[in-house]
Design an enzyme around this catalytic site. Structure first.
Site: not given
Ligand code: IPM
Ligand code: MG
Length: 353
Positions: A243, A142, A219, A247, A187
């Site tokens: 990240d 990032y 993975d 999710d 990884k």
């Molecule tokens: C998160 C979000 C952010 C990230 C985005 C909005 C930049 O997805 O906080 O997980 O990828 O870190």
């Molecule tokens: Mg995210």
């Protein structure tokens, strides 16, 4: 206690859920006699529209001077659909993380009994899921060197020893506070950066003999999280993997609208829901405020105000039990409540307890 809180509501549903978070903070402060001052500042697409910068200097100063930041969400489709846009709302979030040195992102994955049926996973898998993802937040791809032209592009997954050591320290400490089980996700069979992570974790593990440390390729971890989420207690990983995995992990509970997070590091800590700005729902009073409200619980707990945090959690549980819920988690045939109404119900519960 005296607290100075920066409120960054941002975009989409941000302002609506921020309002509920602040309402709950006010109720708790009244009840427990804390003196809390709130300073609002712009960020994200809202700040681009107003001042041309998604994390303006003035906002940074407000955050730096605060004891904590209550953050909501940033993002707007008008930027998503324009690959040539040079300023984006998300850059504001990344700038905030970098400038405040928020290297540790703590995302607890906790299920709610009455919502288990909303999970895409089978109930017997989900009901035992209770773990914390610790995501490194200011390094890796990032923030590493980037390049892009018409024919090639790259991002650099750059990590230094000190960046890895400090996040692993946070992770080992968390494991000690929980069930003494840490999974380091990487990884290392392919990536040099991952090999350094694993090497440093292996050097540090003997310093925490009470913690069972294991290592898992990312993975495999993605698969394990779905097959056997109860395996995990504390999981630590680099920025990009974190990240993606968080999710995935958030789906286990059945709604992304329920999960809060904390980002801590060198300067002011930030508390925010893990979901995004959901622009399609903006102004409709349908967004779930619970992740934001639970972020307020995490904020109080950060200052060791555990009773305050506990009362918020109890109020959230009670609202779910009373079926005072936003549409996406309402029981079949049940009447749905708005963002505001859920917030108000929780405030009332707190004040009458
Ligand atoms: C998160 C979000 C952010 C990230 C985005 C909005 C930049 O997805 O906080 O997980 O990828 O870190
Ligand atoms: Mg995210």
């Amino acid at each position: 206690m005296k607290l100075n809180i920066a409120v960054l509501a941002g975009d989409g549903i941000g302002p609506e859920i921020a309002e509920q978070g602040v309402k709950v903070m006010r109720a708790i402060s009244e009840k427990f006699k804390h003196e809390v001052a709130y300073t609002y500042a712009v960020c994200g697409a809202d700040a681009i529209d107003k001042v041309g910068d998604p994390f303006p200097e003035a906002t940074y100063q407000v955050c730096k001077a605060a004891d904590a930041v209550l953050f909501s969400a940033v993002g707007d489709p008008k930027f998503d659909n324009n690959p040539t846009a040079t300023v984006r709302p998300e850059q504001g979030l990344l700038a905030m993380r970098k400038k405040l040195g928020l290297f540790a992102n703590i995302r607890p994955i906790q299920t709610f009994k009455c919502l288990l049926h909303k999970s895409p996973l089978r109930m017997e898998l989900v009901e035992k899921a209770d773990f914390v993802c610790i995501r490194e937040l200011t390094g890796g791809m990032y923030f590493g060197e980037k390049y892009q032209d018409n024919d090639k592009a790259y991002d650099t997954n750059y990590y230094t020893r000190s960046e890895i050591e400090r996040i692993l320290k946070v992770a080992f400490a968390y494991a000690r506070k929980r069930n003494n089980h840490l999974t380091v996700v990487d990884k290392a069979n392919v990536l040099a950066s991952s090999r350094l992570w694993r090497q440093i974790a292996q050097e540090m593990a003997p310093l925490y003999p009470d913690v069972t440390t294991d290592y898992m390729y990312v993975d495999n971890a993605a698969m394990r999280m779905i097959q056997d989420p109860a395996f995990f207690d504390v999981l630590v990983t680099e920025n990009t993997f974190g990240d993606i995995l968080t999710d995935e992990a958030s789906c286990i509970t059945g709604s992304m609208g329920l999960l809060p997070s904390a980002s801590t590091g060198d300067s002011t800590p930030v508390f925010e829901p893990i979901h995004g700005s959901w622009p399609q729902a903006k102004g409709k009073n349908i967004a779930n405020p619970l992740a934001q409200i639970l972020s307020v619980a995490m904020l109080f707990e950060h200052f060791n105000l555990n009773e305050e945090g506990e009362l918020i959690r109890q109020a959230v549980d009670a609202s779910l039990d009373a079926e005072v819920r936003t549409p996406e988690i309402q029981v079949e045939g049940g009447k749905s409540f708005g963002t505001k109404e859920v917030g108000e119900w929780i405030v009332k519960y707190i004040l009458t307890k």
